[in-house]
Design a protein around this motif. Structure first.
Motif, PDB file in Angstrom:
ATOM      1  N   HIS A 131       0.942  -1.211  -0.013  1.00  0.00           N
ATOM      2  CA  HIS A 131       0.095   0.080  -0.167  1.00  0.00           C
ATOM      3  C   HIS A 131       0.947   1.181   0.063  1.00  0.00           C
ATOM      4  N   TYR A 132       0.362   2.261  -0.782  1.00  0.00           N
ATOM      5  CA  TYR A 132       1.257   3.371  -0.786  1.00  0.00           C
ATOM      6  C   TYR A 132       0.067   4.567  -0.738  1.00  0.00           C
ATOM      7  N   GLU A 133       1.100   5.729  -0.053  1.00  0.00           N
ATOM      8  CA  GLU A 133       0.304   6.998   0.422  1.00  0.00           C
ATOM      9  C   GLU A 133       0.341   7.836  -0.991  1.00  0.00           C
ATOM     10  N   CYS A 134      -0.582   8.388  -1.430  1.00  0.00           N
ATOM     11  CA  CYS A 134      -0.455   9.280  -2.501  1.00  0.00           C
ATOM     12  C   CYS A 134      -1.203  10.616  -1.886  1.00  0.00           C
ATOM     13  N   GLY A 135      -1.294  11.763  -2.909  1.00  0.00           N
ATOM     14  CA  GLY A 135      -1.574  13.040  -2.362  1.00  0.00           C
ATOM     15  C   GLY A 135      -3.070  13.156  -2.027  1.00  0.00           C
ATOM     16  N   ALA A 136      -3.313  13.834  -0.993  1.00  0.00           N
ATOM     17  CA  ALA A 136      -4.640  14.378  -0.614  1.00  0.00           C
ATOM     18  C   ALA A 136      -5.542  13.046   0.000  1.00  0.00           C
ATOM     19  N   GLY A 137      -4.715  12.347   0.798  1.00  0.00           N
ATOM     20  CA  GLY A 137      -5.152  11.423   1.588  1.00  0.00           C
ATOM     21  C   GLY A 137      -5.871  10.173   0.600  1.00  0.00           C
ATOM     22  N   THR A 138      -5.314   9.945  -0.759  1.00  0.00           N
ATOM     23  CA  THR A 138      -5.517   8.845  -1.240  1.00  0.00           C
ATOM     24  C   THR A 138      -4.433   7.874  -1.330  1.00  0.00           C
ATOM     25  N   MET A 139      -4.953   6.644  -1.773  1.00  0.00           N
ATOM     26  CA  MET A 139      -3.976   5.481  -1.691  1.00  0.00           C
ATOM     27  C   MET A 139      -3.877   4.694  -3.042  1.00  0.00           C
ATOM     28  N   LEU A 140      -2.810   4.155  -3.192  1.00  0.00           N
ATOM     29  CA  LEU A 140      -2.537   2.913  -4.069  1.00  0.00           C
ATOM     30  C   LEU A 140      -2.371   1.731  -3.554  1.00  0.00           C
ATOM     31  N   GLU A 141      -2.931   0.533  -4.081  1.00  0.00           N
ATOM     32  CA  GLU A 141      -2.761  -0.883  -3.525  1.00  0.00           C
ATOM     33  C   GLU A 141      -2.176  -1.515  -4.415  1.00  0.00           C
ATOM     34  N   LEU A 142      -1.045  -1.957  -4.567  1.00  0.00           N
ATOM     35  CA  LEU A 142      -0.418  -2.891  -5.603  1.00  0.00           C
ATOM     36  C   LEU A 142      -0.646  -4.369  -4.999  1.00  0.00           C
ATOM     37  N   TYR A 143      -1.369  -5.086  -5.737  1.00  0.00           N
ATOM     38  CA  TYR A 143      -1.864  -6.625  -5.203  1.00  0.00           C
ATOM     39  C   TYR A 143      -1.318  -7.788  -5.966  1.00  0.00           C
ATOM     40  N   ARG A 144      -0.884  -8.731  -5.661  1.00  0.00           N
ATOM     41  CA  ARG A 144      -0.380  -9.833  -6.355  1.00  0.00           C
ATOM     42  C   ARG A 144      -1.869 -10.575  -6.980  1.00  0.00           C
ATOM     43  N   THR A 145      -1.931 -10.988  -8.096  1.00  0.00           N
ATOM     44  CA  THR A 145      -2.992 -11.802  -8.661  1.00  0.00           C
ATOM     45  C   THR A 145      -2.618 -12.951  -9.532  1.00  0.00           C
ATOM     46  N   ARG A 146      -3.189 -13.756  -9.686  1.00  0.00           N
ATOM     47  CA  ARG A 146      -3.289 -15.208 -10.596  1.00  0.00           C
ATOM     48  C   ARG A 146      -3.907 -14.680 -11.635  1.00  0.00           C
ATOM     49  N   ALA A 147      -4.555 -13.699 -12.042  1.00  0.00           N
ATOM     50  CA  ALA A 147      -5.395 -13.592 -13.159  1.00  0.00           C
ATOM     51  C   ALA A 147      -4.710 -12.548 -13.978  1.00  0.00           C
ATOM     52  N   GLY A 148      -5.185 -12.209 -15.136  1.00  0.00           N
ATOM     53  CA  GLY A 148      -4.545 -11.179 -15.970  1.00  0.00           C
ATOM     54  C   GLY A 148      -4.068 -10.030 -15.493  1.00  0.00           C
ATOM     55  N   VAL A 149      -2.951  -9.259 -16.277  1.00  0.00           N
ATOM     56  CA  VAL A 149      -2.654  -7.827 -15.847  1.00  0.00           C
ATOM     57  C   VAL A 149      -2.498  -7.270 -16.956  1.00  0.00           C
ATOM     58  N   GLY A 150      -2.226  -5.933 -17.321  1.00  0.00           N
ATOM     59  CA  GLY A 150      -2.201  -5.222 -18.257  1.00  0.00           C
ATOM     60  C   GLY A 150      -3.140  -5.379 -19.331  1.00  0.00           C
ATOM     61  N   ASN A 151      -4.545  -4.872 -19.120  1.00  0.00           N
ATOM     62  CA  ASN A 151      -5.697  -4.965 -19.742  1.00  0.00           C
ATOM     63  C   ASN A 151      -5.858  -4.087 -20.818  1.00  0.00           C
ATOM     64  N   GLY A 152      -4.852  -2.985 -20.682  1.00  0.00           N
ATOM     65  CA  GLY A 152      -5.137  -1.890 -21.797  1.00  0.00           C
ATOM     66  C   GLY A 152      -5.900  -0.850 -21.681  1.00  0.00           C
ATOM     67  N   HIS A 153      -6.272  -0.540 -20.308  1.00  0.00           N
ATOM     68  CA  HIS A 153      -6.983   0.560 -20.201  1.00  0.00           C
ATOM     69  C   HIS A 153      -6.188   1.157 -19.010  1.00  0.00           C
ATOM     70  N   THR A 154      -6.643   2.510 -18.472  1.00  0.00           N
ATOM     71  CA  THR A 154      -5.945   2.946 -17.621  1.00  0.00           C
ATOM     72  C   THR A 154      -6.324   2.519 -16.187  1.00  0.00           C
ATOM     73  N   GLU A 155      -5.273   1.892 -15.464  1.00  0.00           N
ATOM     74  CA  GLU A 155      -5.609   1.539 -13.925  1.00  0.00           C
ATOM     75  C   GLU A 155      -5.425   2.374 -12.981  1.00  0.00           C
ATOM     76  N   ALA A 156      -4.750   3.518 -13.160  1.00  0.00           N
ATOM     77  CA  ALA A 156      -4.674   4.505 -11.947  1.00  0.00           C
ATOM     78  C   ALA A 156      -4.104   5.815 -12.660  1.00  0.00           C
ATOM     79  N   GLY A 157      -4.403   7.022 -12.046  1.00  0.00           N
ATOM     80  CA  GLY A 157      -3.997   8.030 -12.711  1.00  0.00           C
ATOM     81  C   GLY A 157      -3.695   9.205 -11.617  1.00  0.00           C
ATOM     82  N   TRP A 158      -2.830  10.055 -11.800  1.00  0.00           N
ATOM     83  CA  TRP A 158      -2.426  10.991 -10.801  1.00  0.00           C
ATOM     84  C   TRP A 158      -2.745  12.388 -11.408  1.00  0.00           C
ATOM     85  N   GLN A 159      -3.630  13.323 -10.607  1.00  0.00           N
ATOM     86  CA  GLN A 159      -3.508  14.657 -11.097  1.00  0.00           C
ATOM     87  C   GLN A 159      -2.486  15.548 -10.762  1.00  0.00           C
ATOM     88  N   VAL A 160      -1.975  16.316 -11.621  1.00  0.00           N
ATOM     89  CA  VAL A 160      -0.625  16.864 -11.297  1.00  0.00           C
ATOM     90  C   VAL A 160      -0.961  18.435 -11.779  1.00  0.00           C
TER      91      VAL A 160
END
Length: 128
Positions: free
Chosen positions: A41-70
Motif C-alpha cells: 500500500h502506498y500513500e499518494c496525495g490528498a489522502g488517497t492510496m494506491l494498492e498494488l496486489y498480487r494476482t493470478r489473473a491477467g494484468v495489463g488489460n489495456g485501459h488506465t488502471e490508475a492516474g495522478w492529477q498533477v
C-alpha cells in the motif's frame, strides 16, 4: 454517497517484488503498509492510496488502471523520463493524439505509461 470518501486505486501485478520496486524507486511512492507477499500500500496525495496486489489473473488489460492529477504535466513527464519511464503515443482519432507523449485537449493534458506488468498508468493536468 461515496463521493465524500477517499478512494484507493488497485493495480494488479504478477510479480509483487518487481512491481513494488518500480512503484517505490521509479515512481517515488512511499510504502505505508503491506500484506506479506500479497499487497503493498502506498500513500499518494490528498489522502488517497494506491494498492498494488498480487494476482493470478491477467494484468495489463489495456485501459488506465490508475492516474495522478498533477499541476505541471511537462515537469512530471520529464522527471519520470529521467527515471527511465517511457510514455505511450496514442492516436485517439478526430485529431486527438499525443505529441512527445502528451495529449493536449484544450487546456487539459494527459500522458500515459506502463508499469512492468503492462498496466497503463496516467498523469493528468486539468484546466483551472
Amino acid at each position: 454517497m461515496l463521493g465524500d470518501y477517499p478512494v484507493t486505486a488497485t493495480v494488479p501485478t504478477a510479480d509483487l517484488e518487481r512491481a513494488a520496486a518500480f512503484y517505490s524507486d521509479v515512481l517515488g511512492l512511499t510504502e505505508v503498509g503491506a500484506m506479506e507477499g500479497e499487497s503493498v500500500h502506498y500513500e499518494c496525495g490528498a489522502g488517497t492510496m494506491l494498492e498494488l496486489y498480487r494476482t493470478r489473473a491477467g494484468v495489463g488489460n489495456g485501459h488506465t488502471e490508475a492516474g495522478w492529477q498533477v499541476d505541471d504535466i511537462e515537469a512530471v513527464v520529464a522527471g519520470l523520463r529521467e527515471r527511465g519511464v517511457e510514455f505511450e503515443e496514442y492516436d485517439l482519432g478526430d485529431g486527438m493524439k499525443t505529441e512527445n507523449g502528451i495529449l493536449a485537449a484544450g487546456d487539459d493534458k494527459a500522458a500515459w505509461f506502463k508499469d512492468p506488468d503492462g498496466n497503463v498508468l496516467g498523469v493528468f493536468q486539468a484546466s483551472e
